[in-house]
Design an enzyme around this catalytic site. Structure first.
Site, short mmCIF file in Angstrom:
data_model
loop_
_atom_site.label_atom_id
_atom_site.label_comp_id
_atom_site.label_asym_id
_atom_site.label_seq_id
_atom_site.Cartn_x
_atom_site.Cartn_y
_atom_site.Cartn_z
N GLY A 1 0.86 -1.21 -0.03
CA GLY A 1 0.15 0.06 0.00
C GLY A 1 0.87 1.21 -0.03
O GLY A 1 1.71 1.55 1.10
N LYS B 1 -7.56 3.71 21.28
CA LYS B 1 -7.74 4.56 19.85
C LYS B 1 -8.94 4.30 19.33
O LYS B 1 -9.69 5.39 19.02
CB LYS B 1 -6.45 4.16 18.90
CG LYS B 1 -6.50 5.33 17.68
CD LYS B 1 -5.43 5.27 16.71
CE LYS B 1 -5.57 6.59 16.17
NZ LYS B 1 -4.89 6.27 14.69
N1 LIG Z 1 -2.80 8.90 7.16
C1 LIG Z 1 -2.53 8.87 8.58
O1 LIG Z 1 -2.27 10.04 8.92
C2 LIG Z 1 -2.92 7.87 9.54
C3 LIG Z 1 -2.64 8.08 10.86
C4 LIG Z 1 -2.84 6.82 11.86
C5 LIG Z 1 -3.33 5.62 11.10
N2 LIG Z 1 -3.73 5.53 9.88
C6 LIG Z 1 -4.27 4.50 9.30
O2 LIG Z 1 -3.32 3.82 8.45
C7 LIG Z 1 -3.97 3.02 7.34
C8 LIG Z 1 -3.76 3.36 5.99
O3 LIG Z 1 -3.98 4.91 6.09
P1 LIG Z 1 -3.63 5.55 4.81
O4 LIG Z 1 -3.79 7.26 5.24
O5 LIG Z 1 -2.23 5.79 4.40
O6 LIG Z 1 -4.46 5.17 3.61
P2 LIG Z 1 -4.36 5.80 2.21
O7 LIG Z 1 -3.72 6.99 1.82
O8 LIG Z 1 -5.58 5.40 1.31
O9 LIG Z 1 -3.43 4.60 1.58
C9 LIG Z 1 -3.81 3.06 1.18
C10 LIG Z 1 -2.98 2.66 0.15
O10 LIG Z 1 -3.51 1.30 0.14
C11 LIG Z 1 -3.62 0.95 -1.36
N3 LIG Z 1 -4.15 -0.41 -1.46
C12 LIG Z 1 -5.43 -0.84 -1.29
N4 LIG Z 1 -5.52 -1.92 -1.53
C13 LIG Z 1 -4.42 -2.47 -2.19
C14 LIG Z 1 -3.76 -3.64 -2.79
N5 LIG Z 1 -4.77 -4.88 -2.97
N6 LIG Z 1 -2.66 -3.69 -3.28
C15 LIG Z 1 -1.75 -2.65 -3.00
N7 LIG Z 1 -2.25 -1.63 -2.48
C16 LIG Z 1 -3.27 -1.40 -2.01
C17 LIG Z 1 -4.27 2.02 -1.71
O11 LIG Z 1 -4.23 2.03 -3.19
P3 LIG Z 1 -5.59 2.49 -4.15
O12 LIG Z 1 -5.73 3.94 -3.87
O13 LIG Z 1 -5.24 2.16 -5.41
O14 LIG Z 1 -6.80 2.02 -3.24
C18 LIG Z 1 -3.55 3.07 -0.96
O15 LIG Z 1 -2.40 3.79 -1.81
C19 LIG Z 1 -5.65 3.32 7.64
O16 LIG Z 1 -5.99 2.06 8.49
C20 LIG Z 1 -5.58 4.43 8.45
O17 LIG Z 1 -6.56 4.73 9.31
C21 LIG Z 1 -3.61 6.74 9.10
#
Ligand SMILES: NC(=O)c1ccc[n+]([C@@H]2O[C@H](COP(=O)([O-])OP(=O)(O)OC[C@H]3O[C@@H](n4cnc5c(N)ncnc54)[C@H](OP(=O)(O)O)[C@@H]3O)[C@@H](O)[C@H]2O)c1
Length: 316
Positions: free
Chosen positions: A10, A188
């Protein structure tokens, strides 16, 4: 000391943050993209940019796809949203080494437990993080400030000399061990279950929930019910109101990730937050009417709350 490359599944905000941070540590992580995304890149070594309030750092990272991984994966960090982690992991399953160490960084609960149950011979770790990051462009990640990540084993058979302990030293992200990790995940989840869905329902910023009116009445009801679930689980519950109000005040001008997803019509992680809490409340015999009402109203307004995960839905 491990020499195996880190694989990161991801390439979103957290995936790019961790990839850049591993590069900063001198590692050479590989970012696993969906097959369709991978095919769009002619160059398979891409520039990765990390921007913090203090500086901009640039790295070069190899990208791979499930079909182009040719060696066993021994260390994997799953950085998808909770609702995607099952299918994402399934796509790389043939490449997982027998004793692969897998760190799951999803918010909420349910997806981690489903993966642990479906992969009983792998060493599954979970993390809970207060880091804040977002992508300003593909492979260009902005880190808002220094948060804290807790990591700990979810599987009982894990050996202490393996795993992710080396992330706790000389790493630009603040990572600490925590065993058991479940309480951190619950802490959390409890706060998010009070704030996130409500901000999506009222389409408002976190601080606007403290309005001395309708929103705050809802918030207080959610806090009371969530505290009852925590207490029934034998976890500290008295400080939840203070914690939730504190987050609303400190992040008053922020839009929660759930509110942002709802605005864009994207799937939210609510089934792994409120949905998981409702499931647990049912099995504990605790009444959580406000949580039910919140999910019902969100569904009625078209917010995608999703279905909770089960091991059987993993198809591994
Ligand atoms: N961002 C933050 O500040 C933050 C902080 C704490 C916790 N989190 C947690 O961390 C997790 C990730 O969050 P995020 O903000 O990084 O989300 P995000 O920006 O939406 O990133 C998720 C990534 O995973 C990819 N993905 C989904 N299915 C996939 C697959 N089968 N194979 C390869 N890649 C795949 C998505 O690609 P597509 O776009 O093509 O679907 C996207 O690039 C979540 O649970 C979130 O709650 C985030």
């Amino acid at each position: 000391m491990h020499n195996d490359p880190w694989y990161i599944l991801g390439a979103g905000s957290i995936g790019c943050l961790w990839a850049a941070s591993l590069c900063h540590k001198g590692e050479s992580p590989r970012l696993i993209l969906r097959e369709s995304s991978y095919q769009q890149f002619d160059q398979k070594r891409i520039p990765l940019k990390l921007l913090t309030p203090e500086q901009t750092s640039r790295f070069a990272v190899d990208i791979v796809s499930p079909e182009t991984i040719h060696s066993p994966i021994n260390r994997l960090i799953v950085c998808t949203k909770a609702q995607d982690s099952l299918s994402a992991l399934n796509s790389v399953k043939p490449h997982l080494a027998d004793n692969c160490q897998i760190l799951l960084l999803q918010n909420g609960m349910g997806s981690q437990q489903a993966i642990r149950d479906a992969l009983p011979t792998q060493a599954i770790w979970a993390g809970s993080s207060t880091d804040g990051a977002y992508l300003s462009a593909p492979f260009e990640v902005r880190q808002a400030g220094q948060g804290q990540t807790w990591i700990g084993p979810l599987s009982s058979h894990q050996q202490s000399e393996q795993g992710f302990y080396d992330l706790c030293n000389n790493f630009r992200l603040k990572v600490s061990q925590c065993d058991p990790i479940e309480q951190k995940l619950w802490e959390k989840l409890a706060i998010n279950s009070c704030i996130n869905g409500l901000t999506a329902l009222f389409d408002c910023r976190n601080g606007e929930l403290l309005d001395n009116g309708e929103k705050q009445v809802w918030l207080d009801q959610l806090i009371t019910e969530t505290s009852e679930v925590l207490a029934a689980l034998g976890m500290p519950a008295n400080a939840l109101k203070e914690s939730v109000y504190g987050v609303c005040q400190i992040t008053a001008s922020n839009l929660s990730s759930t509110c942002q997803d709802a605005r864009k019509g994207r799937a939210t992680e609510l089934s792994f937050i409120n949905g998981f809490l409702i499931q647990q409340a049912n099995s504990l015999g605790v009444t959580v009417n406000s949580h039910h009402q919140l999910m019902d109203q969100l569904n009625a307004t078209g917010v995608k709350t999703g279905q909770p995960a089960t091991a059987s839905s993993l198809c591994i």
